[in-house]
Design an enzyme around this catalytic site. Structure first.
Site, PDB file in Angstrom:
ATOM      1  N   HIS A   1      40.329  43.767  58.892  1.00 29.44           N
ATOM      2  CA  HIS A   1      40.264  45.010  59.692  1.00 29.44           C
ATOM      3  C   HIS A   1      39.315  44.822  60.866  1.00 29.44           C
ATOM      4  O   HIS A   1      38.220  44.279  60.719  1.00 29.44           O
ATOM      5  CB  HIS A   1      39.931  46.234  58.844  1.00 29.44           C
ATOM      6  CG  HIS A   1      38.570  46.281  58.248  1.00 29.44           C
ATOM      7  ND1 HIS A   1      37.467  46.716  58.946  1.00 29.44           N
ATOM      8  CD2 HIS A   1      38.124  45.968  57.004  1.00 29.44           C
ATOM      9  CE1 HIS A   1      36.409  46.668  58.148  1.00 29.44           C
ATOM     10  NE2 HIS A   1      36.768  46.208  56.967  1.00 29.44           N
TER      11      HIS A   1
ATOM     12  N   ASP B   1      31.717  42.271  58.153  1.00 30.89           N
ATOM     13  CA  ASP B   1      32.660  43.300  57.704  1.00 30.89           C
ATOM     14  C   ASP B   1      33.231  44.014  58.926  1.00 30.89           C
ATOM     15  O   ASP B   1      32.645  44.970  59.395  1.00 30.89           O
ATOM     16  CB  ASP B   1      31.922  44.287  56.783  1.00 30.89           C
ATOM     17  CG  ASP B   1      32.844  45.335  56.201  1.00 30.89           C
ATOM     18  OD1 ASP B   1      34.068  45.191  56.329  1.00 30.89           O
ATOM     19  OD2 ASP B   1      32.334  46.305  55.623  1.00 30.89           O
TER      20      ASP B   1
ATOM     21  N   GLU C   1      39.741  50.846  58.976  1.00 28.96           N
ATOM     22  CA  GLU C   1      39.661  50.763  57.513  1.00 28.96           C
ATOM     23  C   GLU C   1      38.484  51.607  57.031  1.00 28.96           C
ATOM     24  O   GLU C   1      38.586  52.364  56.068  1.00 28.96           O
ATOM     25  CB  GLU C   1      39.469  49.294  57.071  1.00 28.96           C
ATOM     26  CG  GLU C   1      39.534  49.080  55.552  1.00 28.96           C
ATOM     27  CD  GLU C   1      38.186  49.199  54.857  1.00 28.96           C
ATOM     28  OE1 GLU C   1      38.158  49.323  53.628  1.00 28.96           O
ATOM     29  OE2 GLU C   1      37.146  49.192  55.533  1.00 28.96           O
ATOM     30  N   GLU C   2      37.351  51.477  57.730  1.00 28.53           N
ATOM     31  CA  GLU C   2      36.092  52.020  57.201  1.00 28.53           C
ATOM     32  C   GLU C   2      36.101  53.531  57.035  1.00 28.53           C
ATOM     33  O   GLU C   2      35.595  54.059  56.060  1.00 28.53           O
ATOM     34  CB  GLU C   2      34.922  51.610  58.113  1.00 28.53           C
ATOM     35  CG  GLU C   2      34.667  50.108  58.194  1.00 28.53           C
ATOM     36  CD  GLU C   2      34.153  49.507  56.890  1.00 28.53           C
ATOM     37  OE1 GLU C   2      34.083  50.229  55.893  1.00 28.53           O
ATOM     38  OE2 GLU C   2      33.852  48.301  56.887  1.00 28.53           O
TER      39      GLU C   2
ATOM     40  N   HIS D   1      27.509  47.106  55.921  1.00 26.14           N
ATOM     41  CA  HIS D   1      27.332  48.452  56.504  1.00 26.14           C
ATOM     42  C   HIS D   1      25.897  48.705  56.969  1.00 26.14           C
ATOM     43  O   HIS D   1      25.440  49.847  56.945  1.00 26.14           O
ATOM     44  CB  HIS D   1      27.738  49.548  55.502  1.00 26.14           C
ATOM     45  CG  HIS D   1      29.179  49.499  55.094  1.00 26.14           C
ATOM     46  ND1 HIS D   1      29.741  50.410  54.238  1.00 26.14           N
ATOM     47  CD2 HIS D   1      30.181  48.662  55.436  1.00 26.14           C
ATOM     48  CE1 HIS D   1      31.025  50.118  54.064  1.00 26.14           C
ATOM     49  NE2 HIS D   1      31.314  49.057  54.773  1.00 26.14           N
TER      50      HIS D   1
ATOM     51  N   ASP E   1      38.497  40.605  53.402  1.00 27.63           N
ATOM     52  CA  ASP E   1      37.529  41.666  53.730  1.00 27.63           C
ATOM     53  C   ASP E   1      36.339  41.616  52.772  1.00 27.63           C
ATOM     54  O   ASP E   1      35.716  42.629  52.495  1.00 27.63           O
ATOM     55  CB  ASP E   1      38.219  43.044  53.712  1.00 27.63           C
ATOM     56  CG  ASP E   1      37.288  44.148  54.206  1.00 27.63           C
ATOM     57  OD1 ASP E   1      36.303  43.829  54.915  1.00 27.63           O
ATOM     58  OD2 ASP E   1      37.532  45.322  53.876  1.00 27.63           O
TER      59      ASP E   1
HETATM   60 ZN    ZN Z   1      35.518  45.876  55.357  1.00 30.87          ZN
END
Ligand code: ZN
Length: 449
Positions: A266, A278, A312-313, A412, A340
């Site tokens: 993603h 990520d 995606e997130e 994140h 991912d």
């Molecule tokens: Zn991800």
């Protein structure tokens, strides 16, 4: 015994033929993917030029424009951005300040999708609990307070529940805001964001993550009998949905071009760090795998399609949008693979599919023994989020089985930057994706679904 032998014989014969027929192609893909740092350099250019790529942000769309142009320069076919409408949430200014028992700013990140606070913020006493069960037991104390879930990291699936469901549980108990200890097993006082869920019949209260250190300190203060008071300020707000795109490019199959093997990652990220791990890394690894297949002149029987899913997130809208757009040709999807989990050292793959499909993937996996990535593990549900809509409808799904030791240290957070990844490890992920995609796209018999 005889019947078993007869059943087993064709499989091992097939295994022998996969090993024989694809050894040379696999070795050349592995060599190309591991001889230099091309994928890592390209990832560096992506994340240094555009930074993080939150759904709805100009930086996400600028990154997508650049990728589309680069893919055309790479000579890939049918390069396009497929439109998807995405959630557009913005963070704005935000802070948590300890007011009592002493004054101090705390390290925090609002959770994705959270509502904001009034301009003057919310000042309230904090109730620290370790779990949903403890909140249930102390429900009477939660009214009018800010609930802090100080839950230690066990595994992501379990601990993440405090991030996704904490605000609803706290609001049900009458709390005015919800805080969590960041969902991370290791911290240098770095808060970690991620999506919060609301429910329509429950008050939507502001939700944020504190650094692990700050959450544990507030817990200790409460245990000593101090009255813990904080002021939470968040300007977070939801804007109208925005236009984004799934990036799609192909190496067109030479025999059955309508049959498709999909691989990707993603392209969006949270609005912290660089989104290098990520999931810039997974996106560029899949792209590089397809570029190498094209560059080496390997034209498989079926089409290989790289897809870089958007958002995606903050809602998996890219994965859902891909399914909606391709629903009519879903039966032509032979396999879907996504990276991912960070492009760390790969050990093999996780496969969601029927036993015959897993057996074929196991044979293909043997080709990855030279890089130690030949482990094939059957899983019961989709190994990754963006391919889940397809996998749920029966398309065999593959995820990368990587050394995830460090993944949640950076996940994140502002620490998700290029330097956390290693060029050689990323190169082995590229090799794995290239070999899996090419061989499955070229097998004489379609992968069983
Ligand atoms: Zn991800």
């Amino acid at each position: 015994m005889l019947a078993l032998t007869l059943l087993a014989a064709p499989l091992s014969a097939q295994g022998r033929s996969i090993a024989r027929d694809y050894r040379a192609a696999a070795d050349s893909l592995i060599r190309a993917a591991t001889r230099d740092s091309a994928a890592y350099r390209r990832l560096g250019e992506l994340v240094d030029r555009f930074g993080y790529r939150l759904a709805g942000s100009p930086s996400l769309e600028a990154a997508i424009d650049w990728i589309l142009a680069e893919m055309r320069k790479d000579g890939l076919s049918n390069v396009q951005g497929e439109p998807v409408m995405v959630t557009h949430w913005v963070r704005g200014q935000e802070s948590v300040d300890l007011v009592s028992p002493r004054r101090a700013p705390l390290r925090m990140l609002g959770l994705g999708g959270s509502v904001g606070t009034p301009a003057e913020g919310i000042t309230a006493r904090v109730l620290v609990v370790s779990s949903f069960d403890e909140l249930d037991r102390r429900r009477a104390e939660a009214r009018g307070r800010i609930v802090l879930f100080d839950a230690p990291f066990t595994d992501y699936g379990e601990t993440r529940r405090y991030r996704t469901d904490g605000a609803v549980a706290a609001a049900r108990a009458g709390a005015v805001a919800s805080l969590i200890r960041s969902v991370a097993p290791f911290s240098i006082r770095s808060p970690h964001t991620g999506r919060v869920s609301y429910q329509p019949e429950v008050a939507n209260i502001p939700a944020a993550a504190l650094s692990n250190e700050d959450a544990m300190m507030l817990h200790r203060m409460q245990d000593r009998g101090d009255s813990v008071v904080v002021t939470l300020k968040m300007q977070a707000r939801q804007l109208p949905d925005a236009q984004s795109r799934n990036v799609v490019a192909e190496v067109v199959g030479r025999v059955a071009p309508e049959e498709v093997v999909v691989l990707g990652g993603h392209i969006d990220s949270w609005d912290v760090g660089q989104g290098a791990m990520d999931d810039g890394g997974g996106s560029v690894a899949a792209w590089e795998a397809v570029r190498l297949i094209h560059k080496l002149g390997l034209r498989p029987r079926r089409t290989i399609r790289v897809v870089l899913w958007t958002n995606e997130e903050n809602g998996v809208e890219g994965g859902q949008g891909y399914l909606e757009r391709h629903r009519d040709d879903l039966t032509k999807h032979v396999m879907a693979m996504e990276s991912d989990g960070g492009v760390f050292s790969p050990r093999g793959v996780l496969v969601a599919g029927t036993a015959p499909a897993v057996e074929v993937v196991r044979q293909v996996g043997q080709l990855l023994r030279p890089i130690g990535a030949d482990r094939v593990t059957k899983v019961d549900s989709s190994p990754e989020a963006d391919i889940e809509p397809m996998v749920t409808l029966g398309v065999p799904g593959i995820g990368l089985d990587v050394d995830g030791t460090r993944y949640f240290w950076y996940h994140h957070s502002d620490g998700d930057t290029l330097d956390k990844l290693d060029p050689a490890e990323m190169g082995r992920c590229v090799a794995l994706m290239a070999v899996m995609a090419y061989v499955i796209a070229d097998l004489p018999d379609r992968l069983p679904s």
